[in-house]
Write a protein that holds these residues in place. Sequence first.
Motif, PDB file in Angstrom:
ATOM      1  N   ILE A  17       0.731  -0.996  -0.041  1.00  0.00           N
ATOM      2  CA  ILE A  17       0.449   0.320  -0.278  1.00  0.00           C
ATOM      3  C   ILE A  17       0.876   0.785   0.169  1.00  0.00           C
ATOM      4  O   ILE A  17       1.034   1.612   0.933  1.00  0.00           O
ATOM      5  CB  ILE A  17      -1.143  -0.256   1.957  1.00  0.00           C
ATOM      6  CG1 ILE A  17      -1.895  -0.936   1.142  1.00  0.00           C
ATOM      7  CG2 ILE A  17      -1.828   1.221   1.322  1.00  0.00           C
ATOM      8  CD1 ILE A  17      -2.515  -1.430   2.604  1.00  0.00           C
ATOM      9  N   ALA A  18       0.983   1.760  -1.196  1.00  0.00           N
ATOM     10  CA  ALA A  18       1.286   3.478  -0.710  1.00  0.00           C
ATOM     11  C   ALA A  18       0.522   4.316  -0.155  1.00  0.00           C
ATOM     12  O   ALA A  18      -0.229   4.560   0.048  1.00  0.00           O
ATOM     13  CB  ALA A  18       1.984   3.648  -2.392  1.00  0.00           C
ATOM     14  N   VAL A  19       1.993   5.397   0.458  1.00  0.00           N
ATOM     15  CA  VAL A  19       0.604   5.868   1.718  1.00  0.00           C
ATOM     16  C   VAL A  19       2.125   6.944   1.705  1.00  0.00           C
ATOM     17  O   VAL A  19       3.452   7.147   1.024  1.00  0.00           O
ATOM     18  CB  VAL A  19       1.365   5.352   2.790  1.00  0.00           C
ATOM     19  CG1 VAL A  19       0.032   4.337   3.369  1.00  0.00           C
ATOM     20  CG2 VAL A  19       1.929   5.259   3.553  1.00  0.00           C
ATOM     21  N   LEU A  22       3.664   7.188   6.508  1.00  0.00           N
ATOM     22  CA  LEU A  22       4.790   6.301   6.840  1.00  0.00           C
ATOM     23  C   LEU A  22       3.481   5.781   8.987  1.00  0.00           C
ATOM     24  O   LEU A  22       3.059   4.589   8.837  1.00  0.00           O
ATOM     25  CB  LEU A  22       5.880   5.919   6.661  1.00  0.00           C
ATOM     26  CG  LEU A  22       6.092   3.979   7.354  1.00  0.00           C
ATOM     27  CD1 LEU A  22       4.674   3.831   6.761  1.00  0.00           C
ATOM     28  CD2 LEU A  22       7.003   3.785   7.103  1.00  0.00           C
ATOM     29  N   ASP A  23       4.053   7.216   9.034  1.00  0.00           N
ATOM     30  CA  ASP A  23       4.161   6.758  11.040  1.00  0.00           C
ATOM     31  C   ASP A  23       2.524   6.582  11.121  1.00  0.00           C
ATOM     32  O   ASP A  23       1.888   6.499  11.688  1.00  0.00           O
ATOM     33  CB  ASP A  23       4.578   7.971  11.297  1.00  0.00           C
ATOM     34  CG  ASP A  23       6.144   7.939  11.665  1.00  0.00           C
ATOM     35  OD1 ASP A  23       6.789   6.437  11.418  1.00  0.00           O
ATOM     36  OD2 ASP A  23       6.756   9.148  11.431  1.00  0.00           O
ATOM     37  N   ALA A  24       1.614   8.133   9.954  1.00  0.00           N
ATOM     38  CA  ALA A  24       0.163   8.342   9.873  1.00  0.00           C
ATOM     39  C   ALA A  24      -0.435   6.893   9.861  1.00  0.00           C
ATOM     40  O   ALA A  24      -1.810   6.118  10.838  1.00  0.00           O
ATOM     41  CB  ALA A  24      -0.426   8.956   9.622  1.00  0.00           C
ATOM     42  N   ALA A  25       0.396   6.471   8.846  1.00  0.00           N
ATOM     43  CA  ALA A  25      -0.517   4.838   7.798  1.00  0.00           C
ATOM     44  C   ALA A  25      -0.590   3.909   9.122  1.00  0.00           C
ATOM     45  O   ALA A  25      -1.441   3.141   9.210  1.00  0.00           O
ATOM     46  CB  ALA A  25       0.305   4.607   6.716  1.00  0.00           C
ATOM     47  N   ILE A  26       0.961   3.436   9.394  1.00  0.00           N
ATOM     48  CA  ILE A  26       0.874   2.694  10.628  1.00  0.00           C
ATOM     49  C   ILE A  26      -0.116   2.586  12.046  1.00  0.00           C
ATOM     50  O   ILE A  26      -0.522   2.024  12.247  1.00  0.00           O
ATOM     51  CB  ILE A  26       2.606   2.450  11.541  1.00  0.00           C
ATOM     52  CG1 ILE A  26       3.491   1.765  10.246  1.00  0.00           C
ATOM     53  CG2 ILE A  26       2.052   1.937  12.491  1.00  0.00           C
ATOM     54  CD1 ILE A  26       4.778   2.386  10.837  1.00  0.00           C
ATOM     55  N   GLN A  46      15.491   1.238  -3.541  1.00  0.00           N
ATOM     56  CA  GLN A  46      13.949   1.708  -3.925  1.00  0.00           C
ATOM     57  C   GLN A  46      13.834   2.812  -3.583  1.00  0.00           C
ATOM     58  O   GLN A  46      12.049   3.401  -4.131  1.00  0.00           O
ATOM     59  CB  GLN A  46      13.192   0.457  -3.601  1.00  0.00           C
ATOM     60  CG  GLN A  46      13.115  -1.293  -3.458  1.00  0.00           C
ATOM     61  CD  GLN A  46      13.364  -0.764  -4.929  1.00  0.00           C
ATOM     62  OE1 GLN A  46      12.057  -0.684  -5.925  1.00  0.00           O
ATOM     63  NE2 GLN A  46      14.170  -2.748  -5.697  1.00  0.00           N
ATOM     64  N   GLY A  47      14.229   3.721  -3.138  1.00  0.00           N
ATOM     65  CA  GLY A  47      13.377   4.813  -2.168  1.00  0.00           C
ATOM     66  C   GLY A  47      12.276   5.136  -1.660  1.00  0.00           C
ATOM     67  O   GLY A  47      11.537   5.586  -1.780  1.00  0.00           O
ATOM     68  N   VAL A  48      12.191   4.070  -0.424  1.00  0.00           N
ATOM     69  CA  VAL A  48      10.348   4.239   0.500  1.00  0.00           C
ATOM     70  C   VAL A  48      11.548   3.512   1.899  1.00  0.00           C
ATOM     71  O   VAL A  48      12.749   2.917   1.691  1.00  0.00           O
ATOM     72  CB  VAL A  48      10.151   2.595  -0.107  1.00  0.00           C
ATOM     73  CG1 VAL A  48       9.296   2.894  -1.514  1.00  0.00           C
ATOM     74  CG2 VAL A  48      10.946   1.238   0.367  1.00  0.00           C
ATOM     75  N   HIS A  49      10.800   4.243   2.657  1.00  0.00           N
ATOM     76  CA  HIS A  49      10.679   3.949   3.382  1.00  0.00           C
ATOM     77  C   HIS A  49       8.977   3.314   3.902  1.00  0.00           C
ATOM     78  O   HIS A  49       8.575   3.319   3.297  1.00  0.00           O
ATOM     79  CB  HIS A  49      10.493   5.080   4.957  1.00  0.00           C
ATOM     80  CG  HIS A  49      10.641   5.112   6.199  1.00  0.00           C
ATOM     81  ND1 HIS A  49      10.336   5.117   7.113  1.00  0.00           N
ATOM     82  CD2 HIS A  49      10.997   3.710   6.871  1.00  0.00           C
ATOM     83  CE1 HIS A  49      10.912   5.125   8.036  1.00  0.00           C
ATOM     84  NE2 HIS A  49      10.940   3.834   8.511  1.00  0.00           N
ATOM     85  N   GLU A  50      10.062   1.884   4.239  1.00  0.00           N
ATOM     86  CA  GLU A  50       8.545   0.890   4.874  1.00  0.00           C
ATOM     87  C   GLU A  50       8.250   0.390   5.488  1.00  0.00           C
ATOM     88  O   GLU A  50       9.238   0.331   6.738  1.00  0.00           O
ATOM     89  CB  GLU A  50       8.622  -0.629   3.296  1.00  0.00           C
ATOM     90  CG  GLU A  50       9.649  -0.711   3.403  1.00  0.00           C
ATOM     91  CD  GLU A  50      10.547  -1.742   2.654  1.00  0.00           C
ATOM     92  OE1 GLU A  50       9.900  -3.186   2.557  1.00  0.00           O
ATOM     93  OE2 GLU A  50      11.174  -1.966   1.215  1.00  0.00           O
ATOM     94  N   ALA A  51       7.449  -0.772   5.778  1.00  0.00           N
ATOM     95  CA  ALA A  51       7.278  -1.131   7.049  1.00  0.00           C
ATOM     96  C   ALA A  51       6.209  -2.890   6.877  1.00  0.00           C
ATOM     97  O   ALA A  51       4.967  -2.155   6.420  1.00  0.00           O
ATOM     98  CB  ALA A  51       6.373  -0.250   8.471  1.00  0.00           C
ATOM     99  N   LEU A  67       3.171  -1.767   3.923  1.00  0.00           N
ATOM    100  CA  LEU A  67       2.822   0.162   3.714  1.00  0.00           C
ATOM    101  C   LEU A  67       4.409   0.604   3.046  1.00  0.00           C
ATOM    102  O   LEU A  67       6.022   0.588   3.509  1.00  0.00           O
ATOM    103  CB  LEU A  67       2.838   0.207   5.288  1.00  0.00           C
ATOM    104  CG  LEU A  67       1.393   0.294   5.930  1.00  0.00           C
ATOM    105  CD1 LEU A  67       1.584   1.061   7.470  1.00  0.00           C
ATOM    106  CD2 LEU A  67       0.888   0.672   5.435  1.00  0.00           C
ATOM    107  N   LEU A  68       4.539   2.071   2.135  1.00  0.00           N
ATOM    108  CA  LEU A  68       5.552   2.400   1.465  1.00  0.00           C
ATOM    109  C   LEU A  68       5.048   3.862   1.422  1.00  0.00           C
ATOM    110  O   LEU A  68       4.556   4.513   0.797  1.00  0.00           O
ATOM    111  CB  LEU A  68       5.039   1.445   0.651  1.00  0.00           C
ATOM    112  CG  LEU A  68       5.558  -0.218   0.183  1.00  0.00           C
ATOM    113  CD1 LEU A  68       5.168  -0.174  -0.829  1.00  0.00           C
ATOM    114  CD2 LEU A  68       6.999   0.084  -0.285  1.00  0.00           C
TER     115      LEU A  68
END
Length: 146
Positions: A17-19, A22-26, A46-51, A67-68
């Motif tokens: 899921i693109a967001v 990240l913190d708000a989505a988590i 990949q240019g992402v912070h992910e969880a 979450l990306l």
Amino acid sequence: MHSELSGLVTAIDHVGIAVADLDAAIEFQRSTFGLEVTHSEINEEQGVHEAMLRAPGDAAGATQIQLLAPLRPDSAIAKFLERNNPGLQQLAFRVTDVEAASAALRAKGLRLLYDSPRRGTADSRINFVHPKDAGGVLVELVEPAA
């Protein structure tokens, strides 16, 4: 019906899921659905912070949500967000051998995004099937790290 990928695809690994945040989505996933973060990292390539998140009843984390959030404006996730807004970005299948799975898909005439696998979450090896060859869905192939 037998497929050349029989035995290579072992599970649905995750849904990406693109967001934008990240913190708000988590926090949304945690407070709304009770999901738990199992892994978080920055993937510069990949240019992402992910969880990665799992349902609390799924201790093994058999199928997760990824979450990306973009690290930079030229990343694939940043471009996705510009075109589509936040939402489902990809479906990932867990495979035993990403190179063999990629070869089997190429033999069927499908286009993959990379000539050879790249590093994914938690040192996994990944490749992607072009969405135009997969019913409009970006399909990720994930070979977990040993």
